[in-house]
Design a protein around this motif. Sequence first.
Motif, PDB file in Angstrom:
ATOM      1  N   ASP A 141       0.823  -1.210   0.000  1.00 16.21           N
ATOM      2  CA  ASP A 141       0.000   0.000   0.000  1.00 16.21           C
ATOM      3  C   ASP A 141       0.855   1.258   0.000  1.00 16.21           C
ATOM      4  N   LEU A 142       1.903   1.275   0.827  1.00 13.18           N
ATOM      5  CA  LEU A 142       2.782   2.436   0.956  1.00 13.18           C
ATOM      6  C   LEU A 142       4.230   1.973   0.885  1.00 13.18           C
ATOM      7  N   VAL A 143       5.059   2.708   0.153  1.00 19.91           N
ATOM      8  CA  VAL A 143       6.467   2.356  -0.012  1.00 19.91           C
ATOM      9  C   VAL A 143       7.328   3.562   0.339  1.00 19.91           C
ATOM     10  N   THR A 161       4.474  11.521  -1.505  1.00 14.86           N
ATOM     11  CA  THR A 161       4.415  12.380  -0.324  1.00 14.86           C
ATOM     12  C   THR A 161       5.817  12.451   0.268  1.00 14.86           C
ATOM     13  N   THR A 162       6.404  13.631   0.300  1.00 17.54           N
ATOM     14  CA  THR A 162       7.757  13.776   0.847  1.00 17.54           C
ATOM     15  C   THR A 162       7.684  13.884   2.367  1.00 17.54           C
ATOM     16  N   LEU A 163       8.395  12.986   3.038  1.00 16.81           N
ATOM     17  CA  LEU A 163       8.459  13.000   4.501  1.00 16.81           C
ATOM     18  C   LEU A 163       9.629  13.824   5.014  1.00 16.81           C
ATOM     19  N   ARG A 279      -8.665   4.344   0.597  1.00 13.01           N
ATOM     20  CA  ARG A 279      -8.935   3.692   1.876  1.00 13.01           C
ATOM     21  C   ARG A 279      -8.592   4.615   3.029  1.00 13.01           C
ATOM     22  N   ALA A 280      -9.525   4.749   3.954  1.00  9.80           N
ATOM     23  CA  ALA A 280      -9.271   5.580   5.133  1.00  9.80           C
ATOM     24  C   ALA A 280      -8.097   5.043   5.936  1.00  9.80           C
ATOM     25  N   ALA A 281      -7.953   3.712   5.990  1.00  3.38           N
ATOM     26  CA  ALA A 281      -6.860   3.122   6.764  1.00  3.38           C
ATOM     27  C   ALA A 281      -5.504   3.528   6.194  1.00  3.38           C
ATOM     28  N   VAL A 282      -5.385   3.570   4.879  1.00  6.54           N
ATOM     29  CA  VAL A 282      -4.124   3.977   4.256  1.00  6.54           C
ATOM     30  C   VAL A 282      -3.841   5.443   4.563  1.00  6.54           C
ATOM     31  N   ALA A 287      -0.777   9.602   7.459  1.00  5.86           N
ATOM     32  CA  ALA A 287      -0.725  10.718   8.414  1.00  5.86           C
ATOM     33  C   ALA A 287       0.214  10.396   9.569  1.00  5.86           C
ATOM     34  N   GLU A 288       0.228   9.138  10.014  1.00 13.20           N
ATOM     35  CA  GLU A 288       1.126   8.750  11.106  1.00 13.20           C
ATOM     36  C   GLU A 288       2.581   8.796  10.660  1.00 13.20           C
ATOM     37  N   LEU A 289       2.837   8.480   9.396  1.00 11.81           N
ATOM     38  CA  LEU A 289       4.202   8.596   8.870  1.00 11.81           C
ATOM     39  C   LEU A 289       4.655  10.060   8.860  1.00 11.81           C
TER      40      LEU A 289
END
Length: 320
Positions: A141-143, A161-163, A279-282, A287-289
Amino acid sequence: MDERQLRILRELGELGSVTAVAEALLVTPSAISQQLRLLQRSVPVPLTERLGRRLVLTDAGQALADAAVEVESALARARHAVEAFVGRPGGEVSVAAFHSAGAAFFPLLLRGLAGPDAPTVSLADEDVPQEDFPRLTRGYDLVLAHRLDHAPPWPRTVTVTTLLREPLDVAMPAGHPLAARRRVTPRDVADQPWITVHDGFPVMATIEAIAAAAGRRLRLAHRINEFAVVAEAVAAGGGIALMPRWTMRPHPALVLRPLSGVQATRHIDVLCRPERTARAAVRTVLAELRTAARTIRGRDTGAPASAPPGRTAPGPRPTG
């Protein structure tokens, strides 16, 4: 045309061959070819053409493949709207990261999502060359991926999305002659033995830039991808190395010194297929990342309050 045919066309544009698409979708090459023929019958212009032994997309085929992303996103939103309507939980979210990002982000992610109503994360480490990170979004889902500041952008097939924009500093033993300096230049470090990554991984481009700025080839004594292992090799006197400033755990025997004269910054980005964020979960995990990234960035306590961002304080500074 249907959703499956559009998915096949999209995958062909990304993977470049019918065989690779068949392997990715777990079907036979003949089944892929048949679906492409059916799709072609519904479109008045050619979607594919032969380039040597490869089957590639025409301009019209690429336009339709780009539109397929929007179709899959809309269908994903529709499916997840139904799931939300019937009260299904967010479920599992899979997250992959290269090693140093995993070491920094995974513990914070697990702690931040420990509540009873939070999504369940499935974590994996993936250490691949830069160009292979977008392909991982088919399986996760996220990489979490990294690229250098001046490197080509990620392809349009993924959402980015840049962290962090993390400086790469020069790591050396605390007793090294260069450790007394506030900053180092390519000429300062050109004669040193280097510990660096294998070819194809992002840090190598900065190593090459250092060599170009110094006007000489660097002596690459050791090739090690894992920064934790690199830190131990540097501490043992094996050479100096480029080290990320924030995502590495402190090592008491090392200091980091900023590098002048070359761009030495990497992006830590989250890549995903656009439809996954329906997906809301993703979205919750993403957001937590972002929250974890702020925590990691806030650990940079080595610079005095009056120093400009990215500058270390005088004297030895542990890896951070």
